[in-house]
Design an enzyme around this catalytic site. Structure first.
Site, PDB file in Angstrom:
ATOM      1  N   CYS A  54      -9.865  -0.528   8.877  1.00  0.00           N
ATOM      2  CA  CYS A  54      -9.605   0.910   9.017  1.00  0.00           C
ATOM      3  C   CYS A  54     -10.883   1.725   9.125  1.00  0.00           C
ATOM      4  CB  CYS A  54      -8.794   1.413   7.823  1.00  0.00           C
ATOM      5  SG  CYS A  54      -7.100   0.815   7.790  1.00  0.00           S
ATOM      6  N   ARG A  98     -14.232   0.262   9.707  1.00  0.00           N
ATOM      7  CA  ARG A  98     -15.398  -0.375  10.318  1.00  0.00           C
ATOM      8  C   ARG A  98     -14.999  -1.307  11.460  1.00  0.00           C
ATOM      9  NH1 ARG A  98     -18.999  -1.969   7.129  1.00  0.00           N
ATOM     10  NH2 ARG A  98     -18.071  -0.984   5.302  1.00  0.00           N
ATOM     11  N   THR A 148     -11.541  -4.167  -3.312  1.00  0.00           N
ATOM     12  CA  THR A 148     -11.515  -5.621  -3.162  1.00  0.00           C
ATOM     13  C   THR A 148     -10.795  -6.096  -1.901  1.00  0.00           C
ATOM     14  OG1 THR A 148      -9.532  -5.701  -4.554  1.00  0.00           O
ATOM     15  CG2 THR A 148     -11.660  -6.001  -5.640  1.00  0.00           C
ATOM     16  N   GLN A 153     -10.300  -9.274   3.988  1.00  0.00           N
ATOM     17  CA  GLN A 153     -10.440  -8.989   5.422  1.00  0.00           C
ATOM     18  C   GLN A 153     -11.610  -9.761   6.020  1.00  0.00           C
ATOM     19  OE1 GLN A 153     -10.697  -4.753   4.793  1.00  0.00           O
ATOM     20  NE2 GLN A 153      -8.603  -4.405   5.505  1.00  0.00           N
ATOM     21  N   GLY A 171       3.201  -2.788   5.784  1.00  0.00           N
ATOM     22  CA  GLY A 171       2.084  -3.713   5.649  1.00  0.00           C
ATOM     23  C   GLY A 171       1.433  -3.643   4.284  1.00  0.00           C
TER      24      GLY A 171
END
Length: 346
Positions: free
Chosen positions: A50, A52, A115, A120, A191
């Site tokens: 979201c 980067r 965290t 990711q 999600g």
């Protein structure tokens, strides 16, 4: 071998640009396959979240690698280089390694110490490994970064307290509306972000409706956790008419709420918090009387409060990262590998 990272984040670029540079999850492997065609890269990892977009690559030619990554971004996203080049940063060699460690620990996140970024980073690495584009150099680099982040979150206070997008979004909403127990809250998307929001909503006891089409069964399952309801997208307008708060967090590449969606529909105050990238809500909805629209970057007060609590801890971790990155870089690039006959003789 060497390491380079080229990217941008919430500190360097506006959301309007970042959403144009995003790599949707469904198309990530395709992007990696295209990047793999450049012979200059021995391996590459694309980290797209979201806040980067970064490309990490192993290469023997740093100068050419940077130019090729920029060329790839321009061609893949169909954006002229001049429109995004001023917003990019580049880190090379051990500085790239240091940056990766900081990112994986949550020190470079909008929400300091969060965290979710570790997961990711891991998923981004696994995507590259799955198509055979994570060489041994990247493998060692990312495994060390993930291991270090796990240790940092366990042994320091950087991840204590409310550190998720869900918790900060709820704090922001409560700061504007007060008690939520009597509010009608519409959550669009099912999600990870929506799940995080749900965890903090449970004790507030609002009236909650989940909106989803493709994963409607999951919407019903989440709604059951809070005695809420689930509806499909064809009932979105009906649900919006009754909502006091709307939280959006879908992976849609297009706006799902436009100005025309709300015009003539809202006759009361409506607070919309758009947590998606690309954004789910057209910015023009702010022109409608009674509608307030915020994205994640607008949650400045609660984000700053979290930062102030943890900035001293972050400084200490940054010093540890410098030492760790220096040592690992020496192992990766300076020390000669042990001869095979010595390993076999043990």
């Amino acid at each position: 071998m060497n390491l380079i990272v080229v990217g941008t984040n919430h500190k360097f670029s506006p959301i309007e640009l970042r959403e144009r540079l995003v790599f949707p999850k469904k198309r990530l492997k395709n992007a990696l396959f295209l990047l793999k065609e450049w012979q200059i890269f021995k391996g590459a990892v694309i980290l797209s979240t979201c806040n980067r977009m970064e490309i990490y690559a192993s290469t023997e030619n740093l100068e050419s690698a940077r130019g090729q990554i920029i060329n790839f971004l321009s061609r893949y996203h169909e954006i002229e280089t001049k429109n995004f080049l001023p917003y990019l940063y580049t880190y090379e060699a051990k500085e790239a390694l240091r940056h990766l460690f900081a990112v994986t620990c949550g020190l470079d996140s909008l929400i300091l110490g969060e965290t979710q970024i570790s997961g990711q980073v891991k998923q981004a690495y696994l995507e590259a490994r799955e198509i055979g584009f994570a060489d041994e150099f990247l493998r060692k680099t990312f495994i060390q970064a993930l291991s270090f982040a796990k240790m940092i979150h366990k042994e320091t206070k950087i991840s204590e307290g409310k550190i998720s997008v869900g918790s900060l979004a709820l704090d922001f909403i409560k700061g504007r509306l007060g008690n939520l127990s009597s509010k009608n809250i519409l959550i669009i998307g099912v999600g990870k972000v929506s799940e995080l929001v749900l965890q903090y909503l449970k004790k507030e006891r609002p009236n909650v409706i989940f909106v989803s089409n493709r994963t409607f069964e999951k919407a019903k399952a989440l709604a059951s956790e809070i005695n809420g309801a689930a509806v499909r997208f064809d009932r979105l307008r009906e649900s919006l008419k009754k909502a006091d708060v709307v939280i959006t967090a879908t992976a849609s590449p297009h706006f799902i709420i436009k100005k025309e969606t709300l015009e003539g529909l809202i006759n009361h105050g409506l607070l919309i918090v758009d947590l998606a990238l690309p954004r789910n809500v057209e910015p023009l909805v702010k022109d409608i009387m009674g509608v307030e629209l915020f994205c994640l970057e607008d949650l400045g007060t609660v984000i700053k409060k979290n930062f102030e609590k943890k900035k001293e801890e972050a400084k200490k971790i940054e010093e540890v990262i410098k030492i760790k990155a220096e040592r690992l870089w020496q192992k990766l690039t300076v020390l000669e590998p042990e001869p095979a006959f010595l390993r076999l003789s043990r």
